[in-house]
Enzyme design. Structure first.
Site, PDB file in Angstrom:
ATOM      1  N   GLU A   1       0.795  -1.227   0.000  1.00 21.99           N
ATOM      2  CA  GLU A   1       0.000   0.000   0.000  1.00 21.99           C
ATOM      3  C   GLU A   1       0.827   1.276   0.000  1.00 21.99           C
ATOM      4  OE1 GLU A   1      -0.695  -2.648   1.880  1.00 21.99           O
ATOM      5  OE2 GLU A   1      -2.712  -3.290   1.311  1.00 21.99           O
TER       6      GLU A   1
ATOM      7  N   HIS B   1     -11.011  -4.214  10.183  1.00 21.93           N
ATOM      8  CA  HIS B   1     -11.699  -4.123   8.889  1.00 21.93           C
ATOM      9  C   HIS B   1     -13.056  -3.426   9.008  1.00 21.93           C
ATOM     10  CE1 HIS B   1      -8.692  -6.925   7.382  1.00 21.93           C
ATOM     11  NE2 HIS B   1      -9.204  -6.865   6.185  1.00 21.93           N
TER      12      HIS B   1
HETATM   13  C1  LIG Z   1      -2.315  -4.501   4.493  1.00 28.19           C
HETATM   14  C2  LIG Z   1      -3.385  -5.322   3.903  1.00 28.19           C
HETATM   15  N1  LIG Z   1      -3.629  -5.209   2.581  1.00 28.19           N
HETATM   16  C3  LIG Z   1      -4.606  -5.943   2.016  1.00 28.19           C
HETATM   17  C4  LIG Z   1      -5.348  -6.804   2.761  1.00 28.19           C
HETATM   18  C5  LIG Z   1      -6.458  -7.627   2.122  1.00 28.19           C
HETATM   19  N2  LIG Z   1      -6.019  -9.029   2.043  1.00 28.19           N
HETATM   20  C6  LIG Z   1      -6.337  -9.914   3.007  1.00 28.19           C
HETATM   21  S1  LIG Z   1      -5.614 -11.400   2.772  1.00 28.19           S
HETATM   22  C7  LIG Z   1      -4.867 -10.864   1.359  1.00 28.19           C
HETATM   23  C8  LIG Z   1      -4.001 -11.807   0.593  1.00 28.19           C
HETATM   24  C9  LIG Z   1      -2.873 -12.301   1.414  1.00 28.19           C
HETATM   25  O1  LIG Z   1      -2.135 -13.219   0.688  1.00 28.19           O
HETATM   26  P1  LIG Z   1      -1.014 -14.067   1.386  1.00 28.19           P
HETATM   27  O2  LIG Z   1      -0.165 -13.186   2.221  1.00 28.19           O
HETATM   28  O3  LIG Z   1      -0.344 -14.857   0.333  1.00 28.19           O
HETATM   29  O4  LIG Z   1      -1.815 -15.013   2.384  1.00 28.19           O
HETATM   30  P2  LIG Z   1      -2.860 -16.160   2.031  1.00 28.19           P
HETATM   31  O5  LIG Z   1      -4.210 -15.541   2.058  1.00 28.19           O
HETATM   32  O6  LIG Z   1      -2.519 -16.739   0.719  1.00 28.19           O
HETATM   33  O7  LIG Z   1      -2.696 -17.146   3.150  1.00 28.19           O
HETATM   34  C10 LIG Z   1      -5.190  -9.539   1.089  1.00 28.19           C
HETATM   35  C11 LIG Z   1      -4.730  -8.780  -0.077  1.00 28.19           C
HETATM   36  C12 LIG Z   1      -5.094  -6.857   4.147  1.00 28.19           C
HETATM   37  N3  LIG Z   1      -5.826  -7.624   4.970  1.00 28.19           N
HETATM   38  N4  LIG Z   1      -4.093  -6.128   4.685  1.00 28.19           N
END
Ligand SMILES: Cc1ncc(C[n+]2csc(CCOP(=O)(O)OP(=O)(O)O)c2C)c(N)n1
Ligand SMILES: [Mg+2]
Lengths: 328, 331
Positions: B60, B129
């Site tokens: 971000e 959230h």
């Molecule tokens: C700072 C932030 N940006 C965006 C999000 C929205 N978001 C939640 S989970 C996610 C994907 C995370 O991917 P990863 O780190 O690979 O974990 P996975 O869900 O695959 O276990 C996103 C973009 C968030 N919660 N926090």
């Protein structure tokens, strides 16, 4: 598979790892059912498919060791020793939940087992984990902290700030990157340039890549890194190749636009961590078919009982709403 | 008039502005193929391609900073920040960089960017959230802040924001994405700094933002059955704020409540209430009342979350007390 002789201690720890993986799967199956039957408030992120990661690592830790977890955190929580009832109560916002219903699925913390908490901010716990390791070092304590995070979280700048400090100050922290191939609806190769482990290596941190569907491989590596952390040789970085069986969250059901059914079926049928480990246990004569089935049935019953309990459990009294904003 | 969802209204605003101005582009997580988790941007990448609808890694501060740089040098980026709660990650880029560049450069550099994000609790999403952080950015000179209360405002304000030469933050209510409202087919813009009198009344003024406009209208319906005439005003942008319309109403009714979903302390309600108290003191029958979210992190449990935000019942109760002059001595 590393050739291990069947010693009594092996039998015990192997069975414990098997049980813990099955417990995670059983927990998630019930949580998904709660969502699908509209009994759970909000959404949740399933850990199914990634069990060997949390279990392989957490079985190398003691109760005094700490972990930080993610939005996909039920697996870490169970693997670190949490109790089904208090977890389901938290998922349903009940008073007996680990956080008295204030946190929910994405914020379960279990102080009694060294789980510093799941986190709904991607990468949000990297500072916390590294700070916990700094405290251990400053206070001369030999506990180790494991920071769980996803492949997507490697895009957060915070990770590079704290890895730099962890390396400079030789902190007892292990960065465990669960690379499940996706962050939300995007493939990892579209969001990560170069190599993930090379990023840690750039700070002089020893980095390893391991099959995250092989609980013994994960556990062997973790045992050795934890021991080295205790001797002041940390930090370390592990990239664990794994896969999430469900969508990004329980509501992500139509997902063929970003991930094919064939790919999902391939991982589930050919690389399932529980099926694979069960085969090893049988092969090595550690358990019989009947014993495995009995373990599975017992755990499934435990999970079902915990859900039934949580569904009946009371909500917190509304007067709790402004409790715990400040510590006494 | 046709009715469309808030989600569709935002989608149309973006598409129209992208067709009109080739420098407009979108940056954010899962905006392209996925069309955002709330499906607000579905179809945009198909029309405008991945050069103008750009999926970013979960970085971000990085992509907001890049939007600032692109805006300073001739692009008009619309940045998608998936949850308003992530504002805390990007505060330096938004508040130290985007907000101050025009001023610090003596008016020589502009940052024409839009940050679209959301607010709102009661979605069972817990403390990270569910926040409504508009006060945080409204506090920083150099940022404009828009708070649409329906599909109509969402479209008109988004189009104005994209054409504005300043950084603009737009907060959409994430519970409202599927709510429909009448939105004209033909092009329209909603100017910033023009409040909308949603309903005229003579006994009390309710000034409400975004998610709280529906609450205020519910209160007006309820109190009407009790013989009370309620005026409902939606400021639509809190920076700039249309003080004139608010003051005119309050001078007429002599009673007012300001309702906003951010935390009540040090919040949007406090700012608006104190301006009204300062500028219409002698017209008031009681101090202007503030109603915001409780000063607690948003709890997960439904049993707790629902009591943290103003509702038709709690606002109506305060209104009744004001009307009965029970709060006359509160000052
Ligand atoms: C700072 C932030 N940006 C965006 C999000 C929205 N978001 C939640 S989970 C996610 C994907 C995370 O991917 P990863 O780190 O690979 O974990 P996975 O869900 O695959 O276990 C996103 C973009 C968030 N919660 N926090
Ligand atoms: Mg991932």
């Amino acid at each position: 598979m590393p050739a291990k002789s069947k010693t009594p201690s092996n039998t015990e720890s192997y069975l414990q790892m098997y049980r813990q993986m099955v417990r995670i799967r059983a927990f998630e199956d019930q949580a998904n059912k709660l969502y699908l039957s509209a009994k759970m408030p909000g959404l949740t992120h399933m850990y199914s498919g990634e069990e060997a990661v949390a279990v392989g690592i957490c079985e190398a830790l003691t109760n005094e060791d700490r972990i930080t977890s993610t939005h996909r955190g039920h697996g870490h929580c169970v693997a670190k020793g949490a109790d089904f009832k208090a977890m389901f109560c938290e998922l349903l916002g009940k008073e007996e939940g680990y956080c008295r219903g204030k946190g929910g699925s994405m914020h379960i913390a279990d102080q009694s087992h060294g789980n510093l908490g799941a986190n709904a901010i991607v990468g949000g716990s990297m500072g916390i984990a590294t700070g916990s390791a700094l405290r251990a070092k400053l206070q001369g304590s030999d506990d180790v902290t494991v920071c769980f995070f996803g492949d997507g979280a490697t895009a957060q700048g915070l990770m590079y700030e704290v890895m730099n400090m962890a390396a400079l100050w030789k902190l007892p922290v292990i960065y465990a990157c669960e690379n499940n191939g996706y962050s939300e609806y995007t493939k990892t190769e579209e969001i990560a340039a170069g190599s993930i482990t090379a990023r840690a290596e750039a700070f002089g941190i020893e980095a390893f890549k391991v099959d995250g569907q092989d609980v013994l491989a994960v556990n062997d590596l973790s045992q050795s890194l934890v021991a080295r952390c205790r001797k002041g040789e940390g930090p370390f970085f592990i990239e664990l190749e794994t896969y999430r069986y469900h969508g990004h969250h329980v509501g992500d059901i139509n997902r063929e636009y970003y991930r094919s059914k064939e790919e999902e079926t391939d991982w589930k049928t050919n690389r399932d961590p529980i099926t694979r480990f069960r085969a090893t246990l049988l092969e090595q004569g550690i358990v019989t078919e009947e014993q495995v089935e009995a373990i599975n049935a017992e755990i499934a019953q435990d999970a079902a009982d915990a859900v039934a309990y949580a569904l009946e459990a009371p909500y917190p009294d509304v007067s709790e709403v402004d409790m715990h904003v400040y510590a006494a | 008039m046709r009715e469309i969802t808030l989600s569709k209204a935002v989608n149309e605003a973006l598409a129209e502005e992208m067709r009109r101005d080739p420098t407009v582009l979108i940056l954010g997580e899962d905006v392209a193929e996925a069309g955002t988790p709330f499906k607000v941007m579905s179809g945009l990448v198909e029309e405008f391609g991945t050069e103008r609808v750009i999926d970013t890694p979960i970085s971000e501060p990085g992509f907001v900073g890049m939007a600032v740089g692109a805006a300073m040098t001739g692009a008009r980026p619309v940045v998608d920040l998936m949850f308003g709660d992530f504002l805390f990650l990007i505060m330096d880029q938004l508040c130290n960089q985007a907000a101050k560049t025009h001023y610090m450069s003596g008016g020589k550099l502009n940052v024409p960017m839009v940050l679209r994000t959301n607010l709102g609790a009661t979605r069972r999403s817990a403390a990270q959230h569910s926040q409504s952080l508009q006060a945080l950015v409204a506090h920083i000179p150099g940022l404009k802040v828009a708070m649409p209360s329906s599909a109509y405002e969402a479209k008109g304000l988004m189009k104005t924001a994209i054409r504005d030469n300043n950084p603009v933050v737009i907060f959409e209510d994430k519970l409202m994405y599927q709510d429909k409202a009448p939105v004209p087919e033909e092009e329209f813009l909603i100017p910033f700094g023009e409040a909308h009198v949603k309903r005229e009344g003579s006994d009390i003024t309710l000034i409400a933002t975004s998610s709280m406009v529906q609450v205020a209208e519910g209160v007006a319906d309820l109190l009407e059955t009790e013989g009370v005439s309620v005026e409902v005003i939606d400021p639509r942008t809190i920076v700039p704020l249309d003080e004139d319309t608010l003051l005119k109403s309050v001078r007429k009714t002599s009673l007012a409540i300001v309702i906003d979903e951010g935390h009540q302390s040090y919040g949007v309600t406090a700012e608006i209430a104190s301006r009204l108290n300062e500028k219409s003191f002698y017209h008031l029958d009681a101090p202007v009342q503030r109603m915001g979210a409780m000063d607690v992190p948003v709890p997960f449990s439904p049993a707790l979350e629902d009591v943290t935000v103003p509702t038709v019942e709690t606002v109506a109760q305060t209104a009744r007390k004001l009307i009965a002059r029970e709060m006359f001595d509160a000052a």
